[in-house]
Enzyme design. Structure first.
Site, PDB file in Angstrom:
ATOM      1  N   HIS A   4      64.294  20.504  11.956  1.00  0.00           N
ATOM      2  CA  HIS A   4      63.920  19.324  11.175  1.00  0.00           C
ATOM      3  C   HIS A   4      64.987  18.238  11.313  1.00  0.00           C
ATOM      4  O   HIS A   4      66.026  18.422  11.928  1.00  0.00           O
ATOM      5  CB  HIS A   4      63.802  19.691   9.686  1.00  0.00           C
ATOM      6  CG  HIS A   4      62.663  20.570   9.338  1.00  0.00           C
ATOM      7  ND1 HIS A   4      61.473  20.097   8.833  1.00  0.00           N
ATOM      8  CD2 HIS A   4      62.521  21.925   9.419  1.00  0.00           C
ATOM      9  CE1 HIS A   4      60.651  21.118   8.611  1.00  0.00           C
ATOM     10  NE2 HIS A   4      61.262  22.234   8.959  1.00  0.00           N
ATOM     11  N   SER A   5      64.722  17.104  10.679  1.00  0.00           N
ATOM     12  CA  SER A   5      65.735  16.097  10.385  1.00  0.00           C
ATOM     13  C   SER A   5      65.285  15.421   9.080  1.00  0.00           C
ATOM     14  O   SER A   5      64.096  15.448   8.743  1.00  0.00           O
ATOM     15  CB  SER A   5      65.838  15.072  11.519  1.00  0.00           C
ATOM     16  OG  SER A   5      64.783  14.159  11.525  1.00  0.00           O
ATOM     17  N   ALA A  52      56.003  15.031  11.948  1.00  0.00           N
ATOM     18  CA  ALA A  52      55.757  14.111  13.063  1.00  0.00           C
ATOM     19  C   ALA A  52      56.902  13.130  13.286  1.00  0.00           C
ATOM     20  O   ALA A  52      57.299  12.872  14.423  1.00  0.00           O
ATOM     21  CB  ALA A  52      54.453  13.353  12.810  1.00  0.00           C
ATOM     22  N   ARG A  53      57.442  12.568  12.208  1.00  0.00           N
ATOM     23  CA  ARG A  53      58.404  11.468  12.341  1.00  0.00           C
ATOM     24  C   ARG A  53      59.803  11.937  12.717  1.00  0.00           C
ATOM     25  O   ARG A  53      60.675  11.118  13.015  1.00  0.00           O
ATOM     26  CB  ARG A  53      58.459  10.684  11.033  1.00  0.00           C
ATOM     27  CG  ARG A  53      58.906  11.506   9.810  1.00  0.00           C
ATOM     28  CD  ARG A  53      58.629  10.723   8.544  1.00  0.00           C
ATOM     29  NE  ARG A  53      58.957  11.457   7.322  1.00  0.00           N
ATOM     30  CZ  ARG A  53      58.690  11.001   6.109  1.00  0.00           C
ATOM     31  NH1 ARG A  53      58.102   9.823   5.968  1.00  0.00           N
ATOM     32  NH2 ARG A  53      58.991  11.706   5.037  1.00  0.00           N
ATOM     33  N   GLU A  54      60.032  13.244  12.712  1.00  0.00           N
ATOM     34  CA  GLU A  54      61.366  13.785  12.968  1.00  0.00           C
ATOM     35  C   GLU A  54      61.559  14.005  14.470  1.00  0.00           C
ATOM     36  O   GLU A  54      61.716  15.130  14.946  1.00  0.00           O
ATOM     37  CB  GLU A  54      61.553  15.061  12.150  1.00  0.00           C
ATOM     38  CG  GLU A  54      61.457  14.797  10.651  1.00  0.00           C
ATOM     39  CD  GLU A  54      61.340  16.050   9.796  1.00  0.00           C
ATOM     40  OE1 GLU A  54      61.544  17.165  10.332  1.00  0.00           O
ATOM     41  OE2 GLU A  54      61.049  15.925   8.585  1.00  0.00           O
ATOM     42  N   GLU A  89      68.349  21.020   9.420  1.00  0.00           N
ATOM     43  CA  GLU A  89      68.156  19.570   9.345  1.00  0.00           C
ATOM     44  C   GLU A  89      69.202  18.915  10.237  1.00  0.00           C
ATOM     45  O   GLU A  89      70.414  19.058  10.007  1.00  0.00           O
ATOM     46  CB  GLU A  89      68.296  19.072   7.909  1.00  0.00           C
ATOM     47  CG  GLU A  89      67.314  19.673   6.918  1.00  0.00           C
ATOM     48  CD  GLU A  89      65.964  18.984   6.941  1.00  0.00           C
ATOM     49  OE1 GLU A  89      65.819  18.003   7.697  1.00  0.00           O
ATOM     50  OE2 GLU A  89      65.067  19.422   6.198  1.00  0.00           O
ATOM     51  N   ARG A 147      54.260  11.885   8.606  1.00  0.00           N
ATOM     52  CA  ARG A 147      54.899  13.197   8.412  1.00  0.00           C
ATOM     53  C   ARG A 147      53.951  14.364   8.673  1.00  0.00           C
ATOM     54  O   ARG A 147      54.319  15.343   9.332  1.00  0.00           O
ATOM     55  CB  ARG A 147      55.428  13.281   6.968  1.00  0.00           C
ATOM     56  CG  ARG A 147      55.914  14.656   6.512  1.00  0.00           C
ATOM     57  CD  ARG A 147      56.316  14.592   5.048  1.00  0.00           C
ATOM     58  NE  ARG A 147      56.529  15.891   4.435  1.00  0.00           N
ATOM     59  CZ  ARG A 147      57.715  16.482   4.293  1.00  0.00           C
ATOM     60  NH1 ARG A 147      58.800  15.901   4.761  1.00  0.00           N
ATOM     61  NH2 ARG A 147      57.834  17.655   3.693  1.00  0.00           N
ATOM     62  N   TYR A 188      66.319  21.961  -3.513  1.00  0.00           N
ATOM     63  CA  TYR A 188      65.197  21.916  -4.449  1.00  0.00           C
ATOM     64  C   TYR A 188      64.264  23.058  -4.073  1.00  0.00           C
ATOM     65  O   TYR A 188      64.166  23.425  -2.903  1.00  0.00           O
ATOM     66  CB  TYR A 188      64.445  20.580  -4.374  1.00  0.00           C
ATOM     67  CG  TYR A 188      63.895  20.274  -2.999  1.00  0.00           C
ATOM     68  CD1 TYR A 188      62.626  20.701  -2.617  1.00  0.00           C
ATOM     69  CD2 TYR A 188      64.654  19.574  -2.071  1.00  0.00           C
ATOM     70  CE1 TYR A 188      62.126  20.446  -1.351  1.00  0.00           C
ATOM     71  CE2 TYR A 188      64.163  19.310  -0.797  1.00  0.00           C
ATOM     72  CZ  TYR A 188      62.909  19.755  -0.453  1.00  0.00           C
ATOM     73  OH  TYR A 188      62.430  19.498   0.809  1.00  0.00           O
ATOM     74  N   ASN A 226      54.680  22.259   6.589  1.00  0.00           N
ATOM     75  CA  ASN A 226      55.801  23.031   6.060  1.00  0.00           C
ATOM     76  C   ASN A 226      55.657  23.326   4.573  1.00  0.00           C
ATOM     77  O   ASN A 226      56.637  23.650   3.894  1.00  0.00           O
ATOM     78  CB  ASN A 226      57.131  22.323   6.325  1.00  0.00           C
ATOM     79  CG  ASN A 226      58.299  23.287   6.295  1.00  0.00           C
ATOM     80  OD1 ASN A 226      58.195  24.422   6.767  1.00  0.00           O
ATOM     81  ND2 ASN A 226      59.426  22.848   5.733  1.00  0.00           N
TER      82      ASN A 226
END
Length: 462
Positions: free
Chosen positions: A334-335, A208-210, A415, A265, A385, A282
């Protein structure tokens, strides 16, 4: 008596006249703003971030230990990991401003070589972001669409307008609905008709925040539509390919990030038995679900859900993808951190197509750099990761491939900007330059996939 009466009479009419004048001026101001196309003020969000900071933690030299440590941090419900850099740095928001927050800070400093205060005041940065976007809204009549961020309803209407303006290129449909029953549109872009074409699939705004992810997707769509018949590469691409765009994987979370919590998020699922809402979409795809890099705690930012594809948004996008067939490339946007991530994310092992996927990612990075000098690191997802249940691994994985009619999609997660100065609060004046460098990367990607699609293990290829 006459004097007092006259004095009262004077003050009475002065007050009335003053109030009438103020009312007239207020109405005139409203009319003038309406005539200028001004928008109503954005409603105040419910959540504030007073006292919160973001730390950037620098790793030790042991890459395996760093990867394991990062995976543990991602699943910790007390931490909000914003990003992992290509060099192993970890940006962490300290949410708790009490003694617990100080203990968390101390724990991080013990785990890493050092942790520096990267964003000293999250609330101040959010307010700066809101002011910049509000200013862009106020002068919308002097600017173009891509110079500000927009709400879900406005973005939906924008895609509808493209569907009307470019009927020969665009076919907009509704793929399904979200948890809160918001429509999830899908945009099909191609030129001509006839036999079924190979396809490229993009999905946006899964977190959400991206906000920049959805904004860049719109920029790419707009570029393709405006440059068909003008740019030879775009014309060739749309003549041979169909581009499929899902503008909102997470429309509920995105809407909530405007009026509730700007840094939200997950989706907005109510989790039985927990006061914490939301599932990380995700981590919810049916590809090595719940194996690594996710959490079973509903309060964690990487909560993977009750079971694979438990969320309506995951099911809508999975079903849509599998119904299409012939998808040769797929990107989940994404970011932030400026990364081009290829399979696998769930394991450090190489995928069967590692040499080609590495070359493809490196090529996208190179052409993006040529636009504005911004460096995008190309690497395997697990190089940051390990994380399982991700969309990009699912695109490339077995379930999607079995339904893909002879092809395996070259799945990536990209990203976008930046590398941490603003994080998720990227100013709106960076939308267009970020879009420009990603248009270059996308054109390279689409044409490369078209020239060399990956056949399924038993499929015919091109």
């Amino acid at each position: 008596t006459c004097f007092l009466f006259g004095l009262l009479h004077f003050f009475f009419f002065r007050v009335v006249y003053s109030n009438v004048l103020m009312l007239f001026l207020s109405l005139a101001t409203v009319v003038l703003f309406a005539a200028a196309g001004a928008k109503p003020a954005t409603r105040a969000r419910d959540v504030t971030y007073t006292g919160q900071t973001v730390l950037r933690c620098f790793p030790s030299g042991d890459s395996r230990a760093n990867s394991d440590r990062t995976s543990r941090l991602l699943s910790d419900p007390l931490l909000d990991v914003w990003a992992i850099g290509a060099n192993g740095t970890v940006d962490v928001r300290i949410v708790d401003t009490t003694i617990v927050g100080e203990r968390i800070r101390t724990r991080l400093e013990d785990l890493f070589d050092r942790c520096d205060v990267w964003i000293p005041d999250v609330e101040e940065l959010v307010q700066q972001f809101e002011a910049a976007n509000s200013m862009a809204e106020d002068v919308q009549q002097q600017q173009e669409w891509h110079e500000e961020y927009h709400r879900y309803e406005d973005i939906f209407a924008w895609y509808e307008e493209k569907n009307t303006t470019y009927p020969e290129l665009v076919d907009m449909r509704i793929a399904g609905v979200s948890y809160e029953e918001r429509p999830m549109p899908v945009i099909h872009i191609t030129a001509g008709s006839g036999e079924e074409k190979l396809k490229i699939y993009f999905q946006c705004q899964i977190h959400a925040r991206e906000w920049i992810s959805g904004a860049v997707c719109m920029y790419i769509v707009d570029y393709l539509l405006q440059n068909y018949g003008v740019d030879e590469r775009v014309s060739a691409l749309l003549s041979e390919l169909e581009v499929i765009v899902v503008p909102f994987v997470n429309p509920d979370g995105y809407s909530y990030s405007w009026d509730g919590d700007r840094l939200w998020r997950k989706n907005r699922q109510i989790n039985p038995g927990s006061a914490c809402r939301g599932v990380d979409l995700n981590r919810n795809y049916d590809d090595h679900w719940n194996e690594t890099g996710s959490s079973g705690d509903p309060c964690s930012e990487t909560f993977h859900g009750a079971f694979p594809a438990s969320e309506p948004e995951t099911r809508v996008t999975s079903d849509l993808f599998m119904s299409m067939g012939h998808i040769i490339g797929a990107i989940d946007w994404h970011s932030y951190s400026q990364l081009i991530l290829r399979p696998y994310g769930w394991t450090t092992a190489d995928s069967p197509d590692e040499p080609w996927l590495r070359a493809l990612g490196d090529g996208m990075s190179a052409v993006a750099f040529e636009v504005h000098g911004q460096r995008y690191t190309s690497q395997k997802g697990s190089g940051l990761y390990p994380a399982s249940g991700t969309a990009s691994d699912w695109f490339y994985g077995e379930q999607a491939t079995e339904a893909n009619r002879g092809f395996r999609a070259a799945g990536y997660a990209i990203e976008l900007r930046d590398t941490g100065q603003y994080g998720f609060l990227l100013p709106p004046n960076q939308i267009i330059p970020n879009g420009e460098e990603m248009v270059a990367a996308v054109l390279y990607y689409c044409l490369a996939c078209l020239d060399n699609p990956i056949p399924a293990p038993s499929g015919p290829g091109k």
